[in-house]
Structure formats: structure tokens, C-alpha cells
Design an enzyme around this catalytic site. Structure first.
Site, PDB file in Angstrom:
ATOM      1  N   ASP A 143       0.524  -1.013   0.357  1.00 29.67           N
ATOM      2  CA  ASP A 143       0.230   0.192   0.030  1.00 29.67           C
ATOM      3  C   ASP A 143       1.003   1.658  -0.333  1.00 29.67           C
ATOM      4  O   ASP A 143       2.231   1.114   0.233  1.00 29.67           O
ATOM      5  CB  ASP A 143      -0.922  -0.065   0.465  1.00 29.67           C
ATOM      6  CG  ASP A 143      -2.079   0.743   0.817  1.00 29.67           C
ATOM      7  OD1 ASP A 143      -2.488   1.145   0.199  1.00 29.67           O
ATOM      8  OD2 ASP A 143      -2.875   1.366   1.854  1.00 29.67           O
ATOM      9  N   HIS A 169       3.465   2.808  -8.738  1.00 30.79           N
ATOM     10  CA  HIS A 169       2.740   1.035  -9.245  1.00 30.79           C
ATOM     11  C   HIS A 169       4.279   0.597  -9.169  1.00 30.79           C
ATOM     12  O   HIS A 169       4.441  -0.187  -9.473  1.00 30.79           O
ATOM     13  CB  HIS A 169       1.917   1.192 -10.213  1.00 30.79           C
ATOM     14  CG  HIS A 169      -0.211   1.487  -8.886  1.00 30.79           C
ATOM     15  ND1 HIS A 169      -0.170   1.169  -8.222  1.00 30.79           N
ATOM     16  CD2 HIS A 169      -0.723   1.852  -9.964  1.00 30.79           C
ATOM     17  CE1 HIS A 169      -1.238   1.171  -8.236  1.00 30.79           C
ATOM     18  NE2 HIS A 169      -1.689   2.550  -9.115  1.00 30.79           N
ATOM     19  N   ASN A 207     -10.268  -2.665  -6.889  1.00 27.07           N
ATOM     20  CA  ASN A 207      -9.278  -2.187  -7.510  1.00 27.07           C
ATOM     21  C   ASN A 207     -10.050  -2.044  -9.011  1.00 27.07           C
ATOM     22  O   ASN A 207      -9.604  -1.292  -9.807  1.00 27.07           O
ATOM     23  CB  ASN A 207      -7.918  -2.454  -7.411  1.00 27.07           C
ATOM     24  CG  ASN A 207      -7.334  -2.315  -6.822  1.00 27.07           C
ATOM     25  OD1 ASN A 207      -6.480  -3.306  -5.843  1.00 27.07           O
ATOM     26  ND2 ASN A 207      -8.010  -1.571  -5.556  1.00 27.07           N
TER      27      ASN A 207
END
Ligand code: FPP
Length: 239
Positions: free
Chosen positions: A27, A44, A75
């Protein structure tokens, strides 16, 4: 003066107690990117590199199973651009592993989650990675993609109904979920302290370890801190 403090082990230290199954919620990628004025996809991408480092380190340490939460069933609600960027990172990783199985080492790669919604191209790469690493005997690296803990339990119950079961017990569920080594330790960086639908069944007696570090900044040293802390926990499993 003697100082009695809990020490964090370093790279060459051996841990006396290791989690058999470690879960990691990766996270903080979005916040990491925002702080740098970058698109979320850059967070990411940096997070995917940390995934490589940390999964390798889990293998070096001899952790048997490690599950990374890479994409939840929720998501899909994110902007298409971000979802596409994540799918592309999974693809890159699998192509890399395919091209260089030596790099994949002795790790077994496995996926947990729903296949519906994932592109045929990615599914093919996922299946190939699982097949090609099936005989490996090192760490099993589970990637939770299109995964939700509730959905996992519901799927298990539906499979049992299909089998004609009228009454079920805990073992039936354990035998029908994606992965059932009990999860011993869950690491969540980025300051959030919640489970977010991750490994609900397997986490019944998990220990938790939180840190404010954002996942793209997470280092091997942070893993050692979590494992050192885990070693000192007194686990009673309700007894
Ligand atoms: C949560 O942080 C993270 C995700 C939804 C994606 C995690 C995926 C990766 C790190 C890529 C993994 C790649 C491979 C190859 C396995 P967030 O984006 O919600 O962060 P925020 O809370 O700061 O917004």
C-alpha cells in the site's frame, strides 16, 4: 549500562522463528507518486520493483509462502488508465519470468483470485508461469490478483453446495479456498491499519505489523524489522 532493547536483525542474521506464510499488503503507491508530482502508475511501477526485491528476500530467508496483495476485486473501480497500468506491470513481470526462469529462481509462482475480468493474454501468461514453476521447491509466491477474501469464501461455499454438501465444517472451507496455509504475519505499510478484504479466512490468528513507510520506499531492512518483531510475539491461538 546494559541496554535491554529489541534488536532488529540484519541481513546475515538467522531468524529463529519465521512465519510459514507471510502476507503483504503493498500500500501507498499512489501517495508516493503524488508526493513526487508523478502519475499514480509511476508509484505502482516503483512498487512492482519493490515486490521483486522483497519476494527475492523472502526466498533468501527461506519463508515458505508469501502472498502479495496486488489487485483487489474492488480495484476495478479505479480509473481505466490506472487499471491498465497495473495489468501491464503484471504482464511485464510474467514476461520477464518467462524469458529468464533462472531469475525466477526456485520460486513457485501462483495466482489467487477470480479469473473473470482478466484478459485472455494475461491469463495465458499467468497459467504458463504457474505451470513452468510448478516443480520448483523454493518459496511459493502467491500473487493476489482480482482477489477478495469474502469472494474467496463465497466461492468455496458455492463449490461445496455444487458437490451436494448439506452441512459444512471449517475443514471443508479450508480445503476449498485458494490457499490454506494459515497466515502467520501480515505486513501493511503506508500507515493504514486495516485488512481490506485480504486473506480473511487465513488471517484468523495472524499477527499484524504496520509501518508508515510507503510501499515504494519499503526496504529489506523494513522486512527484517517486521520479522524481528514477529519473532518476539507470544502467539497463543486463543489458548
Ligand atoms: C495500493 O496502493 C496498491 C495497489 C492497489 C496496487 C499494488 C500493486 C503493485 C505494487 C504492483 C505489483 C506488481 C507486480 C508485478 C506484482 P494505492 O495505490 O492505493 O496507494 P495510495 O493508498 O497511496 O493511493
Amino acid at each position: 549500562m546494559a541496554i535491554f532493547s529489541k534488536k532488529t536483525k540484519t541481513e546475515d542474521a538467522k531468524f529463529e522463528v519465521l512465519p510459514t506464510h507471510l502476507g503483504i499488503i503493498m500500500d501507498g503507491n499512489g501517495r508516493w507518486a503524488k508526493k513526487r508530482g508523478l502519475p499514480r502508475s509511476a508509484g505502482h511501477k516503483a512498487g512492482a520493483n519493490v515486490f521483486r526485491t522483497i519476494s527475492d528476500e523472502c526466498a533468501n530467508l527461506g519463508i515458505k509462502y508469501v502472498t502479495f496483495y496486488a489487485f483487489s476485486t474492488e480495484n476495478w473501480k479505479r480509473p481505466k488508465e490506472e487499471v491498465d497500468a497495473l495489468m501491464s506491470l503484471f504482464k511485464d513481470y510474467l514476461l520477464e519470468a518467462k524469458a529468464d526462469m533462472v531469475k525466477a529462481g526456485n520460486n513457485k509462482i501462483k495466482f489467487i483470485g477470480e479469473r473473470d475480468g482478466i484478459s485472455a493474454e494475461l491469463l495465458k501468461l499467468m497459467d504458463e508461469a504457474e505451470e513452468e514453476t510448478a516443480s520448483h521447491t523454493g518459496t511459493t509466491v502467491y500473487l493476489a490478483v482480482n482477489y477478495g477474501g469474502r469472494q474467496e469464501i463465497v466461492s468455496a461455499v458455492n463449490a461445496l453446495i455444487k458437490e451436494g454438501k448439506e452441512e459444512i465444517n471449517e475443514k471443508d472451507i479450508s480445503d476449498n479456498i485458494y490457499t490454506y496455509p494459515e497466515c502467520d504475519l501480515i505486513i501493511r505499510p503506508s500507515g493504514e491499519q486495516r485488512l481490506s478484504n485480504f486473506l480473511l479466512w487465513q488471517a484468523a490468528y495472524s499477527e499484524f505489523w504496520y509501518s508508515d513507510v510507503l510501499w515504494p520506499d519499503f526496504k529489506k531492512e523494513d522486512l527484517y524489522k517486521a520479522l524481528s518483531d514477529f519473532e518476539s510475539r507470544n502467539r497463543r491461538f486463543g489458548a
